[in-house]
Design a protein around this motif. Structure first.
Motif, PDB file in Angstrom:
ATOM      1  N   VAL A  69      90.394  13.546   5.852  1.00 31.80           N
ATOM      2  CA  VAL A  69      89.639  12.527   5.125  1.00 31.80           C
ATOM      3  C   VAL A  69      90.074  12.604   3.668  1.00 31.80           C
ATOM      4  N   VAL A  70      90.803  11.571   3.244  1.00 34.99           N
ATOM      5  CA  VAL A  70      91.503  11.627   1.965  1.00 34.99           C
ATOM      6  C   VAL A  70      90.809  10.894   0.819  1.00 34.99           C
ATOM      7  N   HIS A  71      89.863  10.009   1.144  1.00 35.35           N
ATOM      8  CA  HIS A  71      89.287   9.209   0.065  1.00 35.35           C
ATOM      9  C   HIS A  71      87.985   8.573   0.526  1.00 35.35           C
ATOM     10  N   THR A  72      87.002   8.554  -0.343  1.00 38.27           N
ATOM     11  CA  THR A  72      85.795   7.748  -0.127  1.00 38.27           C
ATOM     12  C   THR A  72      85.667   6.824  -1.328  1.00 38.27           C
ATOM     13  N   GLU A  73      85.175   5.641  -1.064  1.00 35.50           N
ATOM     14  CA  GLU A  73      85.048   4.678  -2.160  1.00 35.50           C
ATOM     15  C   GLU A  73      83.799   3.823  -1.973  1.00 35.50           C
TER      16      GLU A  73
ATOM     17  N   ALA B  92      77.954   6.572   0.623  1.00 32.55           N
ATOM     18  CA  ALA B  92      79.064   7.485   0.911  1.00 32.55           C
ATOM     19  C   ALA B  92      78.634   8.540   1.923  1.00 32.55           C
ATOM     20  N   GLY B  93      77.429   9.020   1.795  1.00 38.26           N
ATOM     21  CA  GLY B  93      76.913  10.007   2.738  1.00 38.26           C
ATOM     22  C   GLY B  93      76.856   9.469   4.153  1.00 38.26           C
ATOM     23  N   GLU B  94      76.450   8.223   4.306  1.00 34.21           N
ATOM     24  CA  GLU B  94      76.401   7.617   5.642  1.00 34.21           C
ATOM     25  C   GLU B  94      77.797   7.434   6.212  1.00 34.21           C
ATOM     26  N   LEU B  95      78.747   7.062   5.364  1.00 37.61           N
ATOM     27  CA  LEU B  95      80.129   6.939   5.823  1.00 37.61           C
ATOM     28  C   LEU B  95      80.637   8.286   6.332  1.00 37.61           C
TER      29      LEU B  95
ATOM     30  N   PHE C 248      86.558   4.392   7.970  1.00 38.21           N
ATOM     31  CA  PHE C 248      85.205   4.029   8.337  1.00 38.21           C
ATOM     32  C   PHE C 248      84.722   3.147   7.199  1.00 38.21           C
ATOM     33  N   GLU C 249      84.034   2.071   7.545  1.00 35.48           N
ATOM     34  CA  GLU C 249      83.689   1.121   6.492  1.00 35.48           C
ATOM     35  C   GLU C 249      82.319   0.507   6.718  1.00 35.48           C
ATOM     36  N   ALA C 250      81.771   0.021   5.627  1.00 34.71           N
ATOM     37  CA  ALA C 250      80.506  -0.701   5.644  1.00 34.71           C
ATOM     38  C   ALA C 250      80.576  -1.746   4.543  1.00 34.71           C
ATOM     39  N   GLU C 251      80.059  -2.905   4.841  1.00 36.88           N
ATOM     40  CA  GLU C 251      79.964  -3.930   3.808  1.00 36.88           C
ATOM     41  C   GLU C 251      78.534  -3.929   3.284  1.00 36.88           C
TER      42      GLU C 251
ATOM     43  N   VAL D   2      77.820   1.214   9.685  1.00 35.98           N
ATOM     44  CA  VAL D   2      79.135   1.807   9.468  1.00 35.98           C
ATOM     45  C   VAL D   2      79.960   1.579  10.726  1.00 35.98           C
ATOM     46  N   VAL D   3      81.171   1.079  10.542  1.00 34.26           N
ATOM     47  CA  VAL D   3      82.061   0.837  11.680  1.00 34.26           C
ATOM     48  C   VAL D   3      83.368   1.593  11.475  1.00 34.26           C
TER      49      VAL D   3
END
Length: 92
Positions: free
Chosen positions: A34-38, A49-52, A12-15, A3-4
């Motif tokens: 924090v407005v959105h997780t995807e 999502a939990g790691e993000l 925060f993102e992860a590929e 996660v970066v």
């Protein structure tokens, strides 16, 4: 999974498997809203999502920020992790 923090995109993102997974935020003073997780549906259920969100709170702690969980997933995650309660913005 790595996660970066991408401050230019406010997320925060992860590929994962070639797909971008993310937790988006906006700053309001010293509070991260924090407005959105995807996470792509095909990747759900793997804890991505939990790691993000874990990294969002870790970043907030390192930087002396508070977190306002505007996203329902982030609110639910924070309820399951009472150790982050001190990082929640007032009213959350």
């Amino acid at each position: 999974m790595r996660v970066v923090h991408n401050p230019a995109a406010s997320r925060f993102e992860a590929e994962v498997e070639g797909r971008l997974c993310r937790a988006d935020y906006r700053m309001d003073g010293d509070t991260m809203l924090v407005v959105h997780t995807e996470v792509a549906p095909i990747l759900e259920g793997q804890g991505i999502a939990g790691e993000l969100v874990r990294e969002v709170f870790a970043h907030a702690q390192r930087e002396g920020l508070k977190v306002a969980p505007m996203c329902s997933y982030v609110r639910a995650w924070a309820r399951r992790h009472p150790e982050v309660a001190g990082l929640l913005a007032a009213g959350w």
